[in-house]
Scaffold this motif. Structure first.
Motif, PDB file in Angstrom:
ATOM      1  N   LEU A   4     -10.356  37.089   1.089  1.00 53.68           N
ATOM      2  CA  LEU A   4      -9.964  38.411   0.608  1.00 53.68           C
ATOM      3  C   LEU A   4      -9.574  39.296   1.790  1.00 53.68           C
ATOM      4  O   LEU A   4      -8.538  39.964   1.770  1.00 53.68           O
ATOM      5  CB  LEU A   4     -11.113  39.055  -0.180  1.00 53.68           C
ATOM      6  CG  LEU A   4     -10.798  40.435  -0.743  1.00 53.68           C
ATOM      7  CD1 LEU A   4      -9.683  40.367  -1.773  1.00 53.68           C
ATOM      8  CD2 LEU A   4     -12.032  41.083  -1.359  1.00 53.68           C
ATOM      9  N   ALA A   5     -10.404  39.280   2.828  1.00 52.93           N
ATOM     10  CA  ALA A   5     -10.138  40.125   3.998  1.00 52.93           C
ATOM     11  C   ALA A   5      -8.792  39.775   4.610  1.00 52.93           C
ATOM     12  O   ALA A   5      -7.984  40.656   4.907  1.00 52.93           O
ATOM     13  CB  ALA A   5     -11.245  39.945   5.037  1.00 52.93           C
ATOM     14  N   PHE A   6      -8.551  38.496   4.754  1.00 57.04           N
ATOM     15  CA  PHE A   6      -7.290  38.080   5.362  1.00 57.04           C
ATOM     16  C   PHE A   6      -6.102  38.479   4.485  1.00 57.04           C
ATOM     17  O   PHE A   6      -5.091  38.968   4.970  1.00 57.04           O
ATOM     18  CB  PHE A   6      -7.280  36.573   5.602  1.00 57.04           C
ATOM     19  CG  PHE A   6      -6.017  36.099   6.252  1.00 57.04           C
ATOM     20  CD1 PHE A   6      -5.890  36.128   7.629  1.00 57.04           C
ATOM     21  CD2 PHE A   6      -4.959  35.658   5.488  1.00 57.04           C
ATOM     22  CE1 PHE A   6      -4.712  35.721   8.230  1.00 57.04           C
ATOM     23  CE2 PHE A   6      -3.777  35.246   6.083  1.00 57.04           C
ATOM     24  CZ  PHE A   6      -3.658  35.278   7.461  1.00 57.04           C
ATOM     25  N   SER A   7      -6.251  38.275   3.186  1.00 58.94           N
ATOM     26  CA  SER A   7      -5.155  38.583   2.275  1.00 58.94           C
ATOM     27  C   SER A   7      -4.780  40.054   2.333  1.00 58.94           C
ATOM     28  O   SER A   7      -3.598  40.400   2.383  1.00 58.94           O
ATOM     29  CB  SER A   7      -5.538  38.228   0.839  1.00 58.94           C
ATOM     30  OG  SER A   7      -5.936  36.893   0.762  1.00 58.94           O
ATOM     31  N   ILE A   8      -5.819  40.929   2.337  1.00 62.45           N
ATOM     32  CA  ILE A   8      -5.507  42.359   2.365  1.00 62.45           C
ATOM     33  C   ILE A   8      -4.792  42.714   3.660  1.00 62.45           C
ATOM     34  O   ILE A   8      -3.762  43.374   3.660  1.00 62.45           O
ATOM     35  CB  ILE A   8      -6.788  43.201   2.223  1.00 62.45           C
ATOM     36  CG1 ILE A   8      -7.453  42.911   0.883  1.00 62.45           C
ATOM     37  CG2 ILE A   8      -6.469  44.671   2.327  1.00 62.45           C
ATOM     38  CD1 ILE A   8      -8.823  43.497   0.758  1.00 62.45           C
ATOM     39  N   LEU A  66     -19.907  46.923  -4.530  1.00 61.47           N
ATOM     40  CA  LEU A  66     -18.660  47.191  -5.237  1.00 61.47           C
ATOM     41  C   LEU A  66     -18.014  45.876  -5.665  1.00 61.47           C
ATOM     42  O   LEU A  66     -18.275  44.829  -5.091  1.00 61.47           O
ATOM     43  CB  LEU A  66     -17.686  47.946  -4.336  1.00 61.47           C
ATOM     44  CG  LEU A  66     -18.129  49.311  -3.818  1.00 61.47           C
ATOM     45  CD1 LEU A  66     -16.989  49.978  -3.085  1.00 61.47           C
ATOM     46  CD2 LEU A  66     -18.615  50.203  -4.943  1.00 61.47           C
ATOM     47  N   THR A  67     -17.146  45.988  -6.665  1.00 61.10           N
ATOM     48  CA  THR A  67     -16.472  44.775  -7.121  1.00 61.10           C
ATOM     49  C   THR A  67     -15.368  44.391  -6.137  1.00 61.10           C
ATOM     50  O   THR A  67     -15.008  45.160  -5.245  1.00 61.10           O
ATOM     51  CB  THR A  67     -15.821  44.984  -8.498  1.00 61.10           C
ATOM     52  OG1 THR A  67     -14.792  45.954  -8.349  1.00 61.10           O
ATOM     53  CG2 THR A  67     -16.818  45.452  -9.524  1.00 61.10           C
ATOM     54  N   VAL A  68     -14.846  43.203  -6.338  1.00 66.03           N
ATOM     55  CA  VAL A  68     -13.767  42.711  -5.480  1.00 66.03           C
ATOM     56  C   VAL A  68     -12.580  43.668  -5.525  1.00 66.03           C
ATOM     57  O   VAL A  68     -12.007  44.026  -4.506  1.00 66.03           O
ATOM     58  CB  VAL A  68     -13.346  41.304  -5.953  1.00 66.03           C
ATOM     59  CG1 VAL A  68     -12.056  40.880  -5.283  1.00 66.03           C
ATOM     60  CG2 VAL A  68     -14.454  40.313  -5.667  1.00 66.03           C
ATOM     61  N   LYS A  69     -12.246  44.127  -6.714  1.00 58.66           N
ATOM     62  CA  LYS A  69     -11.106  45.022  -6.865  1.00 58.66           C
ATOM     63  C   LYS A  69     -11.344  46.351  -6.141  1.00 58.66           C
ATOM     64  O   LYS A  69     -10.481  46.835  -5.407  1.00 58.66           O
ATOM     65  CB  LYS A  69     -10.840  45.279  -8.352  1.00 58.66           C
ATOM     66  CG  LYS A  69      -9.601  46.088  -8.583  1.00 58.66           C
ATOM     67  CD  LYS A  69      -9.227  46.160 -10.047  1.00 58.66           C
ATOM     68  CE  LYS A  69      -7.911  46.914 -10.166  1.00 58.66           C
ATOM     69  NZ  LYS A  69      -7.440  47.016 -11.523  1.00 58.66           N
ATOM     70  N   GLU A  99      -6.722  33.720  -3.973  1.00 62.76           N
ATOM     71  CA  GLU A  99      -7.180  32.817  -5.034  1.00 62.76           C
ATOM     72  C   GLU A  99      -8.481  33.297  -5.661  1.00 62.76           C
ATOM     73  O   GLU A  99      -9.432  32.559  -5.831  1.00 62.76           O
ATOM     74  CB  GLU A  99      -7.357  31.398  -4.477  1.00 62.76           C
ATOM     75  CG  GLU A  99      -6.052  30.789  -3.978  1.00 62.76           C
ATOM     76  CD  GLU A  99      -6.284  29.629  -3.026  1.00 62.76           C
ATOM     77  OE1 GLU A  99      -7.371  29.026  -3.098  1.00 62.76           O
ATOM     78  OE2 GLU A  99      -5.382  29.329  -2.225  1.00 62.76           O
ATOM     79  N   LEU A 100      -8.526  34.591  -5.966  1.00 62.50           N
ATOM     80  CA  LEU A 100      -9.749  35.171  -6.509  1.00 62.50           C
ATOM     81  C   LEU A 100      -9.516  35.813  -7.882  1.00 62.50           C
ATOM     82  O   LEU A 100     -10.250  36.706  -8.277  1.00 62.50           O
ATOM     83  CB  LEU A 100     -10.308  36.231  -5.543  1.00 62.50           C
ATOM     84  CG  LEU A 100     -10.886  35.706  -4.224  1.00 62.50           C
ATOM     85  CD1 LEU A 100     -11.226  36.855  -3.304  1.00 62.50           C
ATOM     86  CD2 LEU A 100     -12.125  34.854  -4.464  1.00 62.50           C
ATOM     87  N   GLY A 148     -16.641  32.138   2.442  1.00 58.91           N
ATOM     88  CA  GLY A 148     -15.238  31.726   2.514  1.00 58.91           C
ATOM     89  C   GLY A 148     -14.359  32.626   1.668  1.00 58.91           C
ATOM     90  O   GLY A 148     -13.291  33.055   2.101  1.00 58.91           O
ATOM     91  N   MET A 149     -14.812  32.957   0.449  1.00 57.20           N
ATOM     92  CA  MET A 149     -14.044  33.835  -0.435  1.00 57.20           C
ATOM     93  C   MET A 149     -13.891  35.215   0.183  1.00 57.20           C
ATOM     94  O   MET A 149     -12.826  35.821   0.125  1.00 57.20           O
ATOM     95  CB  MET A 149     -14.752  33.967  -1.781  1.00 57.20           C
ATOM     96  CG  MET A 149     -14.751  32.713  -2.622  1.00 57.20           C
ATOM     97  SD  MET A 149     -15.793  33.032  -4.076  1.00 57.20           S
ATOM     98  CE  MET A 149     -15.510  31.561  -5.029  1.00 57.20           C
ATOM     99  N   GLN A 150     -14.978  35.707   0.784  1.00 61.87           N
ATOM    100  CA  GLN A 150     -14.934  37.026   1.405  1.00 61.87           C
ATOM    101  C   GLN A 150     -13.876  37.057   2.501  1.00 61.87           C
ATOM    102  O   GLN A 150     -13.089  37.995   2.596  1.00 61.87           O
ATOM    103  CB  GLN A 150     -16.310  37.382   1.999  1.00 61.87           C
ATOM    104  CG  GLN A 150     -17.397  37.489   0.945  1.00 61.87           C
ATOM    105  CD  GLN A 150     -18.725  37.945   1.517  1.00 61.87           C
ATOM    106  OE1 GLN A 150     -18.886  38.060   2.726  1.00 61.87           O
ATOM    107  NE2 GLN A 150     -19.685  38.198   0.650  1.00 61.87           N
TER     108      GLN A 150
END
Lengths: 431, 255
Positions: A157-161, A105-108, A137-138, A152-154
Motif C-alpha cells: 500500500l505504501a509503495f502504491s501510494i 483507520l481503515t485502508v481507505k 492488490e488490496l 507485506g500488504m502494508q
C-alpha cells in the motif's frame, strides 16, 4: 534538461546526548550536577550533487554514513546547517514504510491521509484511489483496519501510494525489496516508468545489484563525507564492493577513486603519471569541480557535443560502417599552453574502445576564444551495442581544462551479422 | 499560495477525521461519554458545594456550569494537544508537513465537544428561567478568545512535551492548581479588592467571568476587560507560534 534537485556543499548537523526522553526534573538535576552532555556533530559533511529529470541516484554507504539524514534534508524534514538544497517539484517520500499509517483507520482512510500528507488534493485522490488499491492488490481489504494487514500488504500500500501519485521527485529508503517476487518486479517496472516520465528518484539501498541495475548516478557516503559522486555507476560500485570486502580501507578510497578517474583520463591523453594528491578535499575540487560530469581547471569549457550523420543531423543511433562527425563546441577563459583536444569511447560495460587526441595524432590545434572541433570518421568501426563518449580539452603536462565525462551516450546498430567488438575494414582474397 | 492552502486544507480535514475516529472509536457512546464526563463532574460539584455556597449565589447551577464549561474545554484541549507533536513524531520526522496542523486538528475535536456542552449549558440556562437577550451574542467574543488561548497553550505544551517527558505530570498538577484558583464553585466576593484584581490574572477565571456576567448578571464587561481577554489569547498564541518557529527543525532530535 531541468535540474530537479541540486545540493551544494550541504552539511547537516545532528545532536545526540542526554536530552532524549528526559523530564524537566532530570534535566534540572543534570544541569545542577553539570552532568548534561549534548554532542552536536555533522552527520552529513559537505556533500554536493545534482539530479536532472529522469535521473535515478543511488546512495550507498555503510550504516551511519548519513544516508537517511541526507534524505531527510532532501525532503525538507531537516534543514542543512551549511549549504543549501534546491528542489524543483513535488516530493513523494517513502522513508520508512509503515510510518505515518494509523493502525485504527481503515485502508481507505489511510490511503487518503497519506495522499494528503504527500500534498495532493481531494479531487486527485478521488481519481487515483482506485488505481492505488488495484496496484497494491488490496481491493478486498479496503474497509479493514490497517493493523489487520500483513507487513507485506502494508508495504505494498505504501509503495502504491507513493508511486501512483505521479511524483516529480521520489525518495525511496530501502523499500524496493517489498512484497513477493511478483510485486517486486511490478514495482521495479513502475519505478522505470516513473523515471522515464521525467521524475528524479533517490534510492537508498544496501543492494548493490539494485543500484547497478536501476541507477544512473551514484553517491557514496562514508561517515558523512562524500567519497564519490558521478554517473560512472559501475566503476564506483566496483570500488564500493572492494571496500565492503575489505580490500580497500576507507582512507584509501579517495585515492582509489582518483585512480579510477585517472585511468579514464589516462586512456584519453596517453598519460602515465597523474599528479596524486593526498587530501580528499583536493580530490573533489580537482575532479568534480563544477558538476559531476565536468572536471578540470575550467580554463576551457566544453559546450555542446553532438554526433552528426552525413547530412549533418544530430543522431544517437549510429550504423556500423557509416560516416559520422563528432562536433564539439568550446569556450576558453584563458590562453592555453600546448592545448589539445581528445575523445574517448567506452562500451556501456566499461570496455575502453578507442581514445585519441590531437597531440597523439600530431595535429596542431590553435583554439580561438570560442569555436568548434570536428572529429570526422569515414566509417564507424563499432559493432552493435551501447556506448559512452568522453571529451576533453587539456593543456601541457596533461592538465585537464575540462574533462567532460559521458558527454554523449549513443547506440550502434549493425545491419550485418558480424560479431565482436570492432568491425575491421577488410576484403577477402582468394588465391 | 492558494494551491498550498488547498493542499493543507485537505490534509487538515483528513487529520481531523483521523483524530475524531480514533477518539470516539466509531461509537455513539464514545461521543456521548465525552459530554457526560463534564456533566457528571458538574453534578458532583453541585452535590458537594450547593449547601456551602448555593445560598449566596444567584443561579448557582449556572454559575457552576459556566466555570466548569470553560475549565473543562481548557483542560481537554490542552491535555489532548500536549501529545499532538510526540504522538505524530512518526509522521513529521518522515514527511515535511506543517507541524502545527496536528495540534489544530486535535483542537477541533475538543472544540466540537465544547460546542455540544455549550448547547447543554444553554438548555440549563433556559430551564433555570433566565431570559435569552441579544447580549448572549457577545459570548462569541470570549469563545473566540478561549479558542485562540487554548491553541496557544497547546502549542507551548506540545513543544515542551517534546523536550520534557514529565510535562504531563507537571501539567496535571498545574491544572489542579488552576482549577482551585479559577473560582469555579465559589465566589470571590468575600475577598478584598486587591485579591479580586489578582484573580483577573487567571485567564480561565477571566473567561468564565465573562460568561457569568452576560448570562447571570446580564451586564456587558468593560472595554479593559475585553482587552485583557484578547491579550491573554494573543500572548499565549504568540509564545506558542514563536516556539514552533524556533524549534521547527529541532523537534526531530528529541523524538
Amino acid at each position: 534538461m531541468k535540474t530537479m534537485i541540486r545540493a551544494e556543499h550541504v552539511s547537516i548537523g545532528y545532536k545526540i546526548g542526554d536530552f532524549k526522553d528526559i523530564g524537566l526534573k532530570e534535566w534540572t538535576m543534570r544541569h545542577l550536577k553539570r552532568n548534561y552532555h549534548v554532542e552536536s556533530f555533522m552527520a552529513v559533511n559537505d556533500v554536493s550533487f545534482e539530479l536532472k529529470e529522469g535521473d535515478m541516484l543511488g546512495i550507498i554507504g555503510a550504516n551511519g554514513a548519513g544516508k537517511s539524514t541526507l534524505l531527510k534534508a532532501v525532503i525538507g524534514v531537516m534543514e542543512p546547517r551549511e549549504g543549501h538544497i534546491e528542489r524543483n517539484g513535488n516530493v513523494s517520500a517513502l522513508l520508512e514504510l509503515a510510518s505515518g499509517f494509523d493502525g485504527d483507520l481503515t485502508v481507505k482512510e489511510n490511503a487518503y491521509l497519506r495522499g494528503a500528507m504527500l500534498g495532493y488534493t481531494k479531487e486527485f485522490m478521488d481519481a487515483t484511489y482506485g488505481d492505488i488499491i488495484a496496484f497494491a492488490e488490496l481491493e478486498d481489504f479496503q474497509d479493514r483496519p490497517f493493523k489487520q494487514l500483513s507487513t507485506g500488504m502494508q508495504s505494498r500500500l505504501a509503495f502504491s501510494i507513493a508511486s501512483l501519485v505521479q511524483p516529480e521527485i521520489l525518495i525511496l529508503d530501502e523499500v524496493l525489496s517489498v512484497g513477493d517476487g511478483a510485486f517486486q518486479e511490478k514495482s521495479a517496472a513502475k519505478m522505470r516508468q516513473i523515471i522515464s516520465g521525467g521524475a528524479a528518484t533517490v534510492l537508498v539501498s544496501h543492494s548493490l545489484e539494485q543500484i547497478r541495475e536501476l541507477c544512473s548516478k551514484v553517491l557514496w557516503l562514508d561517515r558523512g563525507r562524500q567519497i564519490a559522486f558521478g554517473s560512472d555507476v559501475q566503476g564506483i560500485c566496483d570500488l564500493y564492493a572492494d571496500f565492503l570486502e575489505g580490500k580497500l580501507r576507507t582512507e584509501d578510497v579517495p585515492a582509489a577513486y582518483q585512480r579510477l578517474l585517472a585511468e579514464r583520463s589516462e586512456m584519453l591523453h596517453g598519460l602515465t603519471e597523474q599528479p596524486q594528491d593526498e587530501s580528499e578535499g583536493r580530490l573533489r575540487t580537482a575532479v568534480c569541480a563544477w558538476d559531476e560530469q565536468h572536471g578540470g581547471s575550467q580554463r576551457a569549457r566544453i559546450g555542446s557535443v553532438a554526433i552528426l550523420d552525413q547530412r549533418g543531423r544530430a543522431c544517437d543511433y549510429l550504423q556500423t560502417d557509416a560516416a559520422y562527425t563528432i562536433e564539439i563546441s568550446y569556450a576558453l577563459s584563458a590562453k592555453l599552453t600546448e592545448p589539445y583536444c581528445g575523445i574517448a569511447v567506452f562500451r556501456d560495460d566499461g570496455v575502453h574502445c578507442y581514445g585519441t587526441n590531437t597531440a597523439i595524432d600530431h595535429v596542431a590545434w590553435e583554439p580561438g576564444e570560442r569555436g568548434t572541433v570536428r572529429f570526422q570518421m569515414e566509417r564507424c568501426p563499432l559493432q552493435q551495442g551501447r556506448y559512452v563518449l568522453d571529451v576533453a580539452i587539456s593543456e601541457a603536462d596533461g592538465r585537464d581544462c575540462d574533462y567532460f565525462r559521458s558527454a554523449l551516450e549513443f547506440e550502434v546498430v549493425n545491419p550485418r551479422n558480424t560479431v565482436g567488438l570492432v568491425a575491421f575494414s577488410h576484403k577477402w582474397v582468394f588465391g | 499560495m492558494i494551491q498550498k492552502l488547498k493542499q493543507n486544507q485537505f490534509l487538515f480535514s483528513e487529520l481531523v477525521k483521523r483524530d475524531f475516529t480514533k477518539k470516539y472509536k466509531r461509537t455513539i457512546l464514545g461521543m456521548a461519554w465525552s459530554i457526560l464526563a463534564p456533566l457528571m463532574n458538574l453534578l458532583i460539584m453541585w452535590l458537594v458545594f450547593n449547601k456551602l455556597f448555593g445560598n449566596n449565589v444567584d443561579h448557582y447551577v449556572i454559575y457552576l456550569f459556566a466555570g466548569q464549561l470553560v475549565f473543562s474545554y481548557f483542560t481537554d484541549a490542552t491535555n489532548l494537544g500536549m501529545s499532538s507533536l510526540v504522538g505524530n513524531s512518526g509522521i513529521f520526522t518522515k514527511i515535511n508537513i506543517p507541524k502545527y496542523l496536528f495540534l489544530f486538528s486535535q483542537n477541533v475535536s475538543s472544540l466540537i465537544n465544547f460546542g455540544l456542552t455549550l448547547l447543554i449549558f444553554f438548555t440549563f440556562v433556559a430551564l433555570d428561567g433566565i431570559p435569552f437577550t441579544w447580549k448572549f451574542l457577545l459570548l462569541v467574543y470570549p469563545v473566540g478568545c478561549l479558542i485562540v488561548f487554548n491553541i496557544g497553550v497547546g502549542l507551548v505544551l506540545s513543544a515542551l512535551y517534546v523536550f520534557f517527558r514529565d510535562m504531563q505530570y507537571l501539567w496535571g498538577i498545574l491544572t489542579q492548581l488552576i482549577m482551585w484558583l479559577s473560582a469555579i464553585f465559589y465566589t470571590i466576593d468575600n475577598y478584598g479588592q486587591t485579591a479580586q484584581y489578582l484573580f483577573l490574572l487567571n485567564p480561565i477565571y477571566l473567561y468564565s467571568r465573562y460568561f457569568r456576567k452576560i448570562v447571570i448578571e446580564s451586564t456587558i464587561p468593560t472595554p479593559q476587560f475585553h482587552l485583557l481577554a484578547a491579550a491573554y489569547a494573543l500572548i499565549a498564541f504568540g509564545i506558542g507560534a514563536l516556539m514552533y518557529k524556533k524549534y521547527n527543525h529541532e523537534f526531530l532530535y528529541y523524538v
